[in-house]
Each structure stands twice: as C-alpha cells, then as structure tokens.
Design an enzyme around this catalytic site. Sequence first.
Site, PDB file in Angstrom:
ATOM      1  CG  HIS A  66      -0.987   5.030   3.489  1.00  0.00           C
ATOM      2  ND1 HIS A  66      -0.614   6.037   2.938  1.00  0.00           N
ATOM      3  CD2 HIS A  66       0.068   4.241   3.301  1.00  0.00           C
ATOM      4  CE1 HIS A  66       0.882   6.007   2.502  1.00  0.00           C
ATOM      5  NE2 HIS A  66       1.072   4.535   2.736  1.00  0.00           N
ATOM      6  CG  PHE A  67      -5.065   4.368   9.752  1.00  0.00           C
ATOM      7  CD1 PHE A  67      -4.532   3.183   9.103  1.00  0.00           C
ATOM      8  CD2 PHE A  67      -4.787   4.558  11.078  1.00  0.00           C
ATOM      9  CE1 PHE A  67      -4.051   2.187   9.758  1.00  0.00           C
ATOM     10  CE2 PHE A  67      -4.051   3.423  11.671  1.00  0.00           C
ATOM     11  CZ  PHE A  67      -3.812   2.303  11.073  1.00  0.00           C
ATOM     12  NE  ARG A  68      -6.438   4.186   2.087  1.00  0.00           N
ATOM     13  CZ  ARG A  68      -5.214   4.295   1.073  1.00  0.00           C
ATOM     14  NH1 ARG A  68      -4.318   5.232   0.992  1.00  0.00           N
ATOM     15  NH2 ARG A  68      -4.613   3.115   0.604  1.00  0.00           N
ATOM     16  CG  ASN A  98      -1.475   8.946   0.812  1.00  0.00           C
ATOM     17  OD1 ASN A  98      -1.367   8.757   2.146  1.00  0.00           O
ATOM     18  ND2 ASN A  98      -1.317   7.877  -0.091  1.00  0.00           N
ATOM     19  CG  HIS A 180       6.914   6.071  -1.776  1.00  0.00           C
ATOM     20  ND1 HIS A 180       5.783   5.250  -1.553  1.00  0.00           N
ATOM     21  CD2 HIS A 180       7.348   5.345  -3.032  1.00  0.00           C
ATOM     22  CE1 HIS A 180       5.678   4.451  -2.661  1.00  0.00           C
ATOM     23  NE2 HIS A 180       6.562   4.583  -3.501  1.00  0.00           N
ATOM     24  CG  HIS A 234       7.474   1.485   1.513  1.00  0.00           C
ATOM     25  ND1 HIS A 234       8.159   2.323   0.877  1.00  0.00           N
ATOM     26  CD2 HIS A 234       6.220   1.833   1.492  1.00  0.00           C
ATOM     27  CE1 HIS A 234       7.390   2.976   0.172  1.00  0.00           C
ATOM     28  NE2 HIS A 234       6.214   2.932   0.736  1.00  0.00           N
ATOM     29  CG  ASP A 305       2.835   0.926   2.658  1.00  0.00           C
ATOM     30  OD1 ASP A 305       2.090   2.243   2.985  1.00  0.00           O
ATOM     31  OD2 ASP A 305       3.286   0.752   1.596  1.00  0.00           O
ATOM     32  CG  HIS A 309      -6.660   0.631  -2.179  1.00  0.00           C
ATOM     33  ND1 HIS A 309      -6.577   1.969  -2.337  1.00  0.00           N
ATOM     34  CD2 HIS A 309      -5.222   0.361  -2.131  1.00  0.00           C
ATOM     35  CE1 HIS A 309      -5.803   2.732  -2.463  1.00  0.00           C
ATOM     36  NE2 HIS A 309      -4.765   1.601  -2.441  1.00  0.00           N
TER      37      HIS A 309
HETATM   38  O1  DOR Z   1       0.912   0.454  -2.232  1.00  0.00           O
HETATM   39  C1  DOR Z   1       0.921   1.585  -1.792  1.00  0.00           C
HETATM   40  N1  DOR Z   1      -0.265   2.298  -1.412  1.00  0.00           N
HETATM   41  N2  DOR Z   1       2.020   2.243  -1.434  1.00  0.00           N
HETATM   42  C2  DOR Z   1       2.270   3.581  -0.799  1.00  0.00           C
HETATM   43  O2  DOR Z   1       3.115   3.931  -0.363  1.00  0.00           O
HETATM   44  C3  DOR Z   1       0.815   4.404  -0.684  1.00  0.00           C
HETATM   45  C4  DOR Z   1      -0.412   3.633  -0.655  1.00  0.00           C
HETATM   46  C5  DOR Z   1      -1.531   4.138  -0.601  1.00  0.00           C
HETATM   47  O3  DOR Z   1      -1.910   5.036  -0.086  1.00  0.00           O
HETATM   48  O4  DOR Z   1      -2.453   3.359  -1.165  1.00  0.00           O
END
Ligand code: DOR
Length: 444
Positions: A66-68, A98, A180, A234, A305, A309
């Site tokens: 997840h590279f945001r 996402n 997921h 995962h 994964d 944050h």
């Molecule tokens: O812990 C997680 N955070 N699991 C995920 O599959 C998505 C992710 C996120 O995008 O922060």
Amino acid sequence: MTTDVLIRQAHILLPDGQMLLGDVLVKNGKIRDIASFIDTNIDDHGKVIDAEGLTLLPGVIDPQVHFREPGLEHKEDLFTASCACAKGGVTSFLEMPNTKPLTTTQSALNDKLERAAAKCLVNYGFFMGATAENLPDLRDANPSCGIKIFMGSSHGHLLVSTEEEIEPIFAEGSRLIAVHAEDQARINQRRQEFKGATNPAIHSQIQDKQAALNATKLALKLSKKYQRRLHILHLSTGEEAELLRQDKPSWVTTEVTPQHLLLNVSAYDKIGTLAQMNPPLRTEDDNAVLWQALQDGVIDFIATDHAPHTLEEKGKGYPQSPSGMPGVETSLALMLTQAKEGRCTYAQVANWMSTAPAKAYEIAQKGLIAPGYDADLVLVDLQEYRPVLREEIVSKCGWSPFEGWRLTGWPQYTLVGGQVVYEKGHIHTEVRGKALQFGISDNG
Ligand code: DOR
C-alpha cells in the site's frame, strides 16, 4: 540508455537452486550470459561490479503493498516507497487500491500508472479495487494485476462484505481475484462486545481467527463454484492454512507476510500499536503452522502488505490508531536471516519472494536468474549482521516493527532492468522502473 553491467564473482543462485561462483553479463537490461568466468571487456559507459563475497538473487517481487499515492502522501508516496524498495532489494511491486481516490476505474488506474512512470525507481503494477458497482471496470481495466476485494477491514465503497455483493464479482470475468479475507459482520459484532477497550492486544481478539476463517471459507466456496482464479492475501491463522492443506484447488494461491511468520501477539507488549495490522498478529502456534505450510507449498509466496502510517497516527492509541506496518525495506533481510539460521534455504527464499509471485501473476521474464530474463537483481551480503535502525528507514513513515532485530542478507546492490538503483547505502534516485505486464507466463 541502459549500460552494460558485468557482475564479477558472485555466488549466483541458479534456477535449479544451485549456487554458481561466477559472472553475470547484463546487456540492454537483460541477463545475457552466466558463467564461471565471462571473458569480455566492458566499455567506459558500462559498469563492473566486484561481487566477491556477495550472493546474487533475483530481485524481490512484492505482491502486496500500500503505497498511499494519490491522496495519502503524508504517509508515503510512490517515490519514497520505491526508494525503500530499492534499499530492500524489491525490484517490482503490486500495489493496492485503497488510495484517494480509490483505484476503481480505468482513469484512476491510468493516473497511478502515470504517476509511477514519473517517479517510481522500481517496476510497478496496480490492483483494481472492487466495489458493489464497478463490474465493467473490474473486467476491462488494463494493465492490472487483478481485482482486490476487501471482504473486511475496509470502509466505504471498497468494503464488499456480503455474499450477495461478492458473488457477482466471482461470476463475471476471468482475471485473478485477490481477497482480504476477514468477516466484517463478525468484526462489527465483536467490536461492540469489546467496546471501550484501549489495549491494542484486544485487536487480535476483535478481528479474531474465526473472522479470518469464515471469509477464507466463503472465498474458497465462490472460487470453486465459478472455477475462478483466487489469491488469498496475507494468511494469518493456522486454521486457514490447515483448511487449504485439505482443500486447495489448482487455481487458488495464497501468501503470508514476514510479520505473520515472525511476530505474534507478544509483540503488543513490546511495540504497542505498531504491532496493529489487519489481519491481526496471532499466536506462536500460528507462526509455526504458517511456516510449515510455507515449507510444504500450501502457502505459495511472501508479501509484505507494506502499509505505512505515521508515528503520530499510530500514537493516537487503540482503537483510533490505524492498522498496518511497513515492510519492503526489511522483508528480504528478514527471510535471508531465517535461511542463514537454517530454517529454510536461500533457494526457497528466492522462490517465495521472486519466482513464485512472477508465476502466480504471470509476469514474464522475471523472478529467475537466467539468460533472457530481465536484469532485476539483488546482491546481498550474507556474512555481516546489522540491526534494523529507525534512523536508517527510508520509508516516509520512518519506523519498522523490526527495529533492533539483527539481520543478515542486507542488499548491497539492487538492479532494476540492468540499472543500478541501490549501491551500498546510496539510492540512485534518477532510475525509473517500468509498468509490469500480466498474463504472460514463461516460467512453468
Ligand atoms: O493492516 C493493514 N493495513 N492491512 C491491510 O490490508 C490494509 C492496510 C492499510 O492500507 O493500512
């Protein structure tokens, strides 16, 4: 323009799992030759890498990150994340939908591809996110590695949690569906039961093993009904691994993260909310069953994964703290350290982190060190041990759940398409990766 590269006297991991002490010649971004000694001259534009004492592995393909970007760049962006990849030996990644906006349309996918072409140091591919309404996009959007369904642990449009919503996605089209697998209805109910809890360890009880198992069973059921290519993301519980050991159709694959292999609920005492992820960490017994399933081929490969944050966000305290941990910088060294300590072989690590993901996502000419393959390579040092240090983390989030762990197998050089993108602590930020193409398999 790509230059010729000659890698001299590395321990080269060959496709049959044997190590050869020798040279690799790279021309036009591809592996041209592999031999004990290559008698050639590299001109002034080329590069010779003295790899004595180092081990050459195929570059890591991380199939879940997840590279945001776009929209959440305060946590990470495609540039910072791909710098972290280069440092960690990750030469290709598959990224999740996402972001903001969600990757649920062809135009959102195009936007990500354009951003990645402009700033990504390694190769990239993107998932399309399933909603209850975007079936035509899911069927047609290109190039995409597959459809991601958040059966749980998401919100808004990207949460597709009931059988009635999920089934049409399995029924329509043929491309890979990655799930997921957590049962959102059960999570909602347990959230009420544990209302008011502030200990992050409760996270593993709210999103419990049963929630994961329920969703995995449903995904398997639908995959069998439509014979639909399914990838279960995962895997976190021993129960899911045992279920798949008994009943795993040939068109189903699954993966595990280093976190679910190497960390468990005891981590909450040590690192608090930094240990909070979805699906949550489980028990030491789960670690052991997942390891065995990986060894036995029930679990096909490894993904990080990578879900960064900020420390500020993590510091809000449970349950306001978001779930997720970064991983691309440490995954290869973590797994090679396990191999060095005898828990698996280097060839298994390369299979789990390169060859098997290339095969599962049908990415041609990647994942092996063989003539004609793309020169996506990593030279690692398996002698020295160094700790994971917060101040050395390149990911924008600036932390790792593995801080303090002493690891070996740290990359010394990473090459993407024959270009040196990481070299002994220095990231060559001018290097750019390419968009991955899917659906073309050449490695059996
Ligand atoms: O812990 C997680 N955070 N699991 C995920 O599959 C998505 C992710 C996120 O995008 O922060």
